[in-house]
Scaffold this motif. Structure first.
Motif, PDB file in Angstrom:
ATOM      1  N   GLY A 167      -9.972   3.257  10.520  1.00  0.00           N
ATOM      2  CA  GLY A 167     -10.546   2.747   9.284  1.00  0.00           C
ATOM      3  C   GLY A 167      -9.784   3.214   8.052  1.00  0.00           C
ATOM      4  N   GLN A 168      -9.664   2.324   7.072  1.00  0.00           N
ATOM      5  CA  GLN A 168      -8.950   2.644   5.841  1.00  0.00           C
ATOM      6  C   GLN A 168      -9.668   2.043   4.640  1.00  0.00           C
ATOM      7  N   LYS A 169      -9.641   2.768   3.533  1.00  0.00           N
ATOM      8  CA  LYS A 169     -10.166   2.285   2.273  1.00  0.00           C
ATOM      9  C   LYS A 169      -8.998   2.066   1.332  1.00  0.00           C
ATOM     10  N   PHE A 170      -9.006   0.952   0.593  1.00  0.00           N
ATOM     11  CA  PHE A 170      -7.874   0.656  -0.282  1.00  0.00           C
ATOM     12  C   PHE A 170      -8.353  -0.068  -1.539  1.00  0.00           C
ATOM     13  N   VAL A 171      -7.526  -0.026  -2.583  1.00  0.00           N
ATOM     14  CA  VAL A 171      -7.820  -0.708  -3.837  1.00  0.00           C
ATOM     15  C   VAL A 171      -7.389  -2.166  -3.702  1.00  0.00           C
ATOM     16  N   ALA A 172      -8.368  -3.071  -3.661  1.00  0.00           N
ATOM     17  CA  ALA A 172      -8.069  -4.484  -3.476  1.00  0.00           C
ATOM     18  C   ALA A 172      -7.692  -5.157  -4.791  1.00  0.00           C
ATOM     19  N   ASN A 173      -8.138  -4.620  -5.915  1.00  0.00           N
ATOM     20  CA  ASN A 173      -7.845  -5.195  -7.229  1.00  0.00           C
ATOM     21  C   ASN A 173      -7.542  -4.057  -8.189  1.00  0.00           C
ATOM     22  N   LYS A 174      -6.285  -3.953  -8.611  1.00  0.00           N
ATOM     23  CA  LYS A 174      -5.875  -2.835  -9.467  1.00  0.00           C
ATOM     24  C   LYS A 174      -6.420  -2.953 -10.878  1.00  0.00           C
ATOM     25  N   VAL A 175      -6.813  -4.163 -11.273  1.00  0.00           N
ATOM     26  CA  VAL A 175      -7.359  -4.361 -12.625  1.00  0.00           C
ATOM     27  C   VAL A 175      -8.815  -3.911 -12.677  1.00  0.00           C
ATOM     28  N   THR A 176      -9.602  -4.354 -11.711  1.00  0.00           N
ATOM     29  CA  THR A 176     -11.032  -4.010 -11.685  1.00  0.00           C
ATOM     30  C   THR A 176     -11.311  -2.753 -10.870  1.00  0.00           C
ATOM     31  N   HIS A 177     -10.275  -2.240 -10.220  1.00  0.00           N
ATOM     32  CA  HIS A 177     -10.402  -1.066  -9.347  1.00  0.00           C
ATOM     33  C   HIS A 177     -11.434  -1.283  -8.236  1.00  0.00           C
ATOM     34  N   GLU A 178     -11.451  -2.511  -7.742  1.00  0.00           N
ATOM     35  CA  GLU A 178     -12.364  -2.845  -6.646  1.00  0.00           C
ATOM     36  C   GLU A 178     -11.827  -2.272  -5.335  1.00  0.00           C
ATOM     37  N   ILE A 182     -11.010  -1.765   5.565  1.00  0.00           N
ATOM     38  CA  ILE A 182     -10.750  -2.436   6.831  1.00  0.00           C
ATOM     39  C   ILE A 182     -11.126  -1.456   7.933  1.00  0.00           C
ATOM     40  N   ASP A 183     -11.723  -1.965   8.960  1.00  0.00           N
ATOM     41  CA  ASP A 183     -12.155  -1.123  10.076  1.00  0.00           C
ATOM     42  C   ASP A 183     -11.735  -1.755  11.396  1.00  0.00           C
ATOM     43  N   PRO A 184     -10.439  -1.695  11.710  1.00  0.00           N
ATOM     44  CA  PRO A 184     -10.002  -2.214  13.010  1.00  0.00           C
ATOM     45  C   PRO A 184     -10.695  -1.468  14.144  1.00  0.00           C
ATOM     46  N   LYS A 212     -14.038 -10.089   8.180  1.00  0.00           N
ATOM     47  CA  LYS A 212     -12.965  -9.174   8.573  1.00  0.00           C
ATOM     48  C   LYS A 212     -11.601  -9.778   8.243  1.00  0.00           C
ATOM     49  N   LEU A 213     -11.477 -11.080   8.470  1.00  0.00           N
ATOM     50  CA  LEU A 213     -10.209 -11.744   8.247  1.00  0.00           C
ATOM     51  C   LEU A 213      -9.819 -11.685   6.772  1.00  0.00           C
ATOM     52  N   ARG A 214     -10.777 -11.908   5.879  1.00  0.00           N
ATOM     53  CA  ARG A 214     -10.484 -11.881   4.449  1.00  0.00           C
ATOM     54  C   ARG A 214     -10.080 -10.484   3.983  1.00  0.00           C
ATOM     55  N   ALA A 215     -10.805  -9.470   4.470  1.00  0.00           N
ATOM     56  CA  ALA A 215     -10.468  -8.097   4.092  1.00  0.00           C
ATOM     57  C   ALA A 215      -9.077  -7.724   4.597  1.00  0.00           C
ATOM     58  N   MET A 216      -8.757  -8.151   5.815  1.00  0.00           N
ATOM     59  CA  MET A 216      -7.453  -7.828   6.370  1.00  0.00           C
ATOM     60  C   MET A 216      -6.340  -8.565   5.621  1.00  0.00           C
ATOM     61  N   ARG A 217      -6.604  -9.789   5.206  1.00  0.00           N
ATOM     62  CA  ARG A 217      -5.604 -10.534   4.441  1.00  0.00           C
ATOM     63  C   ARG A 217      -5.299  -9.815   3.125  1.00  0.00           C
ATOM     64  N   SER A 218      -6.335  -9.337   2.443  1.00  0.00           N
ATOM     65  CA  SER A 218      -6.125  -8.584   1.198  1.00  0.00           C
ATOM     66  C   SER A 218      -5.285  -7.343   1.448  1.00  0.00           C
ATOM     67  N   TYR A 219      -5.545  -6.694   2.550  1.00  0.00           N
ATOM     68  CA  TYR A 219      -4.815  -5.478   2.918  1.00  0.00           C
ATOM     69  C   TYR A 219      -3.341  -5.780   3.174  1.00  0.00           C
ATOM     70  N   GLY A 222      -1.528  -7.534  -0.096  1.00  0.00           N
ATOM     71  CA  GLY A 222      -1.355  -6.524  -1.136  1.00  0.00           C
ATOM     72  C   GLY A 222      -0.452  -5.378  -0.729  1.00  0.00           C
ATOM     73  N   ARG A 223       0.080  -5.460   0.486  1.00  0.00           N
ATOM     74  CA  ARG A 223       1.014  -4.460   1.020  1.00  0.00           C
ATOM     75  C   ARG A 223       0.413  -3.046   0.991  1.00  0.00           C
ATOM     76  N   GLN A 224      -0.907  -2.984   1.186  1.00  0.00           N
ATOM     77  CA  GLN A 224      -1.586  -1.693   1.210  1.00  0.00           C
ATOM     78  C   GLN A 224      -1.180  -0.866   2.434  1.00  0.00           C
ATOM     79  N   TRP A 225      -0.684  -1.548   3.439  1.00  0.00           N
ATOM     80  CA  TRP A 225      -0.256  -0.866   4.661  1.00  0.00           C
ATOM     81  C   TRP A 225       0.901   0.091   4.422  1.00  0.00           C
ATOM     82  N   GLN A 226       1.636  -0.086   3.326  1.00  0.00           N
ATOM     83  CA  GLN A 226       2.810   0.744   3.072  1.00  0.00           C
ATOM     84  C   GLN A 226       2.467   2.215   2.856  1.00  0.00           C
ATOM     85  N   THR A 227       1.214   2.501   2.493  1.00  0.00           N
ATOM     86  CA  THR A 227       0.821   3.895   2.298  1.00  0.00           C
ATOM     87  C   THR A 227       0.646   4.633   3.623  1.00  0.00           C
ATOM     88  N   ARG A 228       0.611   3.855   4.715  1.00  0.00           N
ATOM     89  CA  ARG A 228       0.345   4.477   6.015  1.00  0.00           C
ATOM     90  C   ARG A 228       1.378   4.143   7.088  1.00  0.00           C
TER      91      ARG A 228
END
Length: 307
Positions: A167-178, A182-184, A212-219, A222-228
């Motif tokens: 499981g990972q938590k990530f910032v999906a929107n840098k403007v709103t800090h949303e 994702i929980d594979p 799940k698909l929408r959350a994973m697409r955002s991840y 947004g290239r959030q995977w690069q942190t891991r």
């Protein structure tokens, strides 16, 4: 129709040997082997095992796996639950780490056991629903099949993360800090640092799949995977035969494939049960193209770039 019922768990609350005996700290010397410790760690990370799964993971005979798990139960280090056979026949055991087994891992300074000390509870207390346990066992079958085939292809798995680790938590929107999560169900890291995020879908609920698909697409987008991870993951949806535990057509392989295509999935590979059970390894991409699973994940690794 949806499967129902609960698993009856059995505990050995009065084992003959103390933890000190088992760990070789007394003269009785009932010492755990390295393989015993690996099984306890596996149960911590992957929740449940059958004796067949133990046999496959540690390359021992089924009879030896049965003896080893029976001994761990006698020592109070695992709990076991009786799972009715799908089509009659004899029930079989599912094993889970006991509180006493967790204590052994903590005492040996296992990193995850230390990290999870505050909120860990035995799965025999929290995982009594038959459907949930069958989901975990089915997921493990998929992951074990991937590990076995990767090894046979000369691409041994570097790591296999269970659901809690994945499981990972990530910032999906840098403007709103949303924030999003994702929980594979699991993550398998192949050689050359290629991650496979495994989703095992038994429920057949399209709404859950779409969320799940929408959350994973955002991840991924947004290239959030690069942190891991150094490479963009493939999301692998493993879909068993039938219409799912909710009894809806969306739970079938075809239904889920259609949903993935309509939703614009990114880096998705869908596997039907024949792929991992019989070793066909035919997969469907998010746009409906049939591909060879191993050729696809291998070519992305060799390319060394995100898709």
């Amino acid at each position: 129709m949806a499967q129902s019922g609960v698993i009856r768990w059995y505990y050995n609350d009065m084992p003959e040997f103390s933890i000190e005996d088992i760990m070789g700290l007394t003269r009785r010397q009932k010492v755990l082997s390295e393989q015993d410790m690996q099984i306890l760690e596996g149960l911590l990370r992957y929740n449940f095992f059958t004796t067949e799964q133990v046999s496959r993971l540690w390359l021992i005979s089924l009879r030896m796996a049965e003896k080893r798990m029976a001994r761990l139960y006698q020592w109070g280090l695992v709990d076991r639950g009786s799972i009715p056979a799908s089509h009659g026949g004899r029930p079989h055991w599912a094993y889970a780490l006991s509180a006493r087994g967790f204590d052994v891992l903590v005492r040996t300074d296992h990193t995850l056991a230390r990290e999870w000390t505050e909120d860990w509870r035995p799965k025999s207390e929290t995982g009594s629903q038959r459907v949930s346990t069958l989901h975990e066992l089915g997921l493990n079958d998929v992951c074990i099949a991937i590990c076995e085939t990767a090894k046979a292809l000369g691409r041994p798995v570097v790591d296999w993360e269970g659901s809690r680790e994945a499981g990972q938590k990530f910032v999906a929107n840098k403007v709103t800090h949303e924030w999003q999560r994702i929980d594979p169900d699991a993550v398998i890291l192949l050689d050359q640092s290629q991650p496979l995020m495994i989703e095992y879908e038994r429920s057949g609920r399209d709404t859950k799949f779409h969320k799940k698909l929408r959350a994973m697409r955002s991840y991924l987008v947004g290239r959030q995977w690069q942190t891991r991870y150094p490479r963009e993951p493939w999301v692998v949806y493993a879909i068993p035969a039938g219409t799912g535990t909710q009894g809806v057509v969306g739970g079938s392989f075809g239904g889920m494939a259609l949903r993935a295509e309509l939703s614009g999935a990114r880096n998705y590979l869908l596997l039907d049960e024949d792929s991992w059970v019989n070793g066909t390894w035919t997969a469907m991409t998010g746009d409906g193209t049939l591909v060879n699973f191993w050729d696809t994940v291998s070519s992305s690794s060799k390319a060394g770039k995100a898709r």
